[in-house]
Each structure stands twice: as C-alpha cells, then as structure tokens.
Write a protein that holds these residues in place. Sequence first.
Motif, PDB file in Angstrom:
ATOM      1  N   ILE A  12       0.838  -1.198   0.000  1.00 10.31           N
ATOM      2  CA  ILE A  12       0.000   0.000   0.000  1.00 10.31           C
ATOM      3  C   ILE A  12       0.877   1.254   0.000  1.00 10.31           C
ATOM      4  O   ILE A  12       0.590   2.222  -0.700  1.00 10.31           O
ATOM      5  CB  ILE A  12      -0.953   0.005   1.219  1.00 10.31           C
ATOM      6  N   LEU A  13       1.927   1.201   0.769  1.00 13.33           N
ATOM      7  CA  LEU A  13       2.870   2.322   0.825  1.00 13.33           C
ATOM      8  C   LEU A  13       3.449   2.595  -0.566  1.00 13.33           C
ATOM      9  O   LEU A  13       3.537   3.745  -0.999  1.00 13.33           O
ATOM     10  CB  LEU A  13       3.983   2.007   1.823  1.00 13.33           C
ATOM     11  N   ARG A  14       3.826   1.540  -1.270  1.00 12.75           N
ATOM     12  CA  ARG A  14       4.350   1.698  -2.632  1.00 12.75           C
ATOM     13  C   ARG A  14       3.306   2.386  -3.525  1.00 12.75           C
ATOM     14  O   ARG A  14       3.621   3.315  -4.264  1.00 12.75           O
ATOM     15  CB  ARG A  14       4.718   0.347  -3.226  1.00 12.75           C
ATOM     16  N   GLN A  15       2.050   1.941  -3.433  1.00  7.86           N
ATOM     17  CA  GLN A  15       0.988   2.503  -4.269  1.00  7.86           C
ATOM     18  C   GLN A  15       0.687   3.958  -3.923  1.00  7.86           C
ATOM     19  O   GLN A  15       0.301   4.730  -4.796  1.00  7.86           O
ATOM     20  CB  GLN A  15      -0.284   1.679  -4.147  1.00  7.86           C
ATOM     21  N   ARG A  16       0.841   4.321  -2.679  1.00  4.96           N
ATOM     22  CA  ARG A  16       0.519   5.694  -2.272  1.00  4.96           C
ATOM     23  C   ARG A  16       1.646   6.682  -2.514  1.00  4.96           C
ATOM     24  O   ARG A  16       1.400   7.843  -2.818  1.00  4.96           O
ATOM     25  CB  ARG A  16       0.160   5.738  -0.784  1.00  4.96           C
ATOM     26  N   LEU A  17       2.889   6.234  -2.317  1.00  2.00           N
ATOM     27  CA  LEU A  17       3.996   7.192  -2.328  1.00  2.00           C
ATOM     28  C   LEU A  17       5.043   6.973  -3.411  1.00  2.00           C
ATOM     29  O   LEU A  17       5.784   7.898  -3.735  1.00  2.00           O
ATOM     30  CB  LEU A  17       4.705   7.186  -0.967  1.00  2.00           C
ATOM     31  N   ILE A  18       5.147   5.773  -3.960  1.00  2.00           N
ATOM     32  CA  ILE A  18       6.217   5.484  -4.909  1.00  2.00           C
ATOM     33  C   ILE A  18       5.696   5.385  -6.350  1.00  2.00           C
ATOM     34  O   ILE A  18       6.270   5.954  -7.262  1.00  2.00           O
ATOM     35  CB  ILE A  18       6.955   4.171  -4.547  1.00  2.00           C
ATOM     36  N   GLU A  19       4.601   4.644  -6.553  1.00  2.00           N
ATOM     37  CA  GLU A  19       4.042   4.447  -7.889  1.00  2.00           C
ATOM     38  C   GLU A  19       2.533   4.631  -7.855  1.00  2.00           C
ATOM     39  O   GLU A  19       1.893   4.348  -6.855  1.00  2.00           O
ATOM     40  CB  GLU A  19       4.321   3.026  -8.388  1.00  2.00           C
ATOM     41  N   ASP A  20       1.954   5.045  -8.970  1.00  2.00           N
ATOM     42  CA  ASP A  20       0.500   5.142  -9.041  1.00  2.00           C
ATOM     43  C   ASP A  20      -0.096   3.795  -9.455  1.00  2.00           C
ATOM     44  O   ASP A  20       0.628   2.805  -9.576  1.00  2.00           O
ATOM     45  CB  ASP A  20       0.060   6.276  -9.968  1.00  2.00           C
ATOM     46  N   ASP A  22      -1.055   2.700 -12.201  1.00  2.00           N
ATOM     47  CA  ASP A  22      -0.550   2.207 -13.481  1.00  2.00           C
ATOM     48  C   ASP A  22       0.925   1.830 -13.431  1.00  2.00           C
ATOM     49  O   ASP A  22       1.509   1.483 -14.454  1.00  2.00           O
ATOM     50  CB  ASP A  22      -0.766   3.264 -14.567  1.00  2.00           C
ATOM     51  N   GLY A  23       1.523   1.928 -12.249  1.00  2.00           N
ATOM     52  CA  GLY A  23       2.939   1.604 -12.107  1.00  2.00           C
ATOM     53  C   GLY A  23       3.872   2.731 -12.507  1.00  2.00           C
ATOM     54  O   GLY A  23       5.085   2.538 -12.595  1.00  2.00           O
ATOM     55  N   GLN A  24       3.322   3.917 -12.737  1.00  2.00           N
ATOM     56  CA  GLN A  24       4.152   5.074 -13.086  1.00  2.00           C
ATOM     57  C   GLN A  24       4.754   5.671 -11.816  1.00  2.00           C
ATOM     58  O   GLN A  24       4.082   5.806 -10.800  1.00  2.00           O
ATOM     59  CB  GLN A  24       3.310   6.129 -13.812  1.00  2.00           C
ATOM     60  N   LYS A  25       6.013   6.032 -11.905  1.00  2.00           N
ATOM     61  CA  LYS A  25       6.731   6.546 -10.739  1.00  2.00           C
ATOM     62  C   LYS A  25       6.186   7.900 -10.294  1.00  2.00           C
ATOM     63  O   LYS A  25       5.998   8.798 -11.109  1.00  2.00           O
ATOM     64  CB  LYS A  25       8.207   6.647 -11.077  1.00  2.00           C
ATOM     65  N   ILE A  26       5.920   8.000  -8.983  1.00  2.00           N
ATOM     66  CA  ILE A  26       5.496   9.261  -8.368  1.00  2.00           C
ATOM     67  C   ILE A  26       6.697   9.900  -7.669  1.00  2.00           C
ATOM     68  O   ILE A  26       6.982  11.068  -7.836  1.00  2.00           O
ATOM     69  CB  ILE A  26       4.368   9.021  -7.334  1.00  2.00           C
TER      70      ILE A  26
END
Length: 91
Positions: A12-20, A22-26
């Motif tokens: 969840i942390l990855r989805q919220r802060l690292i990638e959206d 679609d897997g695009q880097k945030i």
Amino acid sequence: MPMHKPSHPGRILRQRLIEDEDGQKINSVATVAEQIGCHRNTLNRVINGSASLTPDMALALELIGAGKAEFWLAMQASYDLFQLRQARSAA
C-alpha cells in the motif's frame, strides 16, 4: 471461517507514495526515505514485503501526511497475525 490474506503495508505504501495505479513513478524510494528519515534500503525492504513496517516508520508516515500511524500499525499487525496463523496451521 477462512480469512483472506491481508496485504503487506509496504504494498500500500508503494501505491501511495512510490508508484500510481498504473505503475508510473510518483517519487523515488530515496526521496520518500529521506522524507520519513530512514535509509532507502530499509524502505525498499518494506515496500517489497521483506521487512515489517515499524512503529517509528508508521509515525514518520503520519507526520508527512501519508495516513495515521494506527492505520499502518494495524495493517502490519493483521499481516503478521495472518502469517503466524498460516505457519502454525502448516505445522
């Protein structure tokens, strides 16, 4: 009654802060690690599910506006309890 496998909080942390979605880097892992005051390798292990999210990290996430510390700790506890139940039922 079978329990569903809870997500590791790192996912969840990855989805919220690292990638959206679609897997695009945030953000980079290094950037987020700096924001929460931990080493990037530590954060990388958490978001890959190979390390637990600690109370210290949960509070740091709260302080940067990434959700309440209690949310992160409850998610980690649910994940850990599920893993323990699975291990004990397999034994």
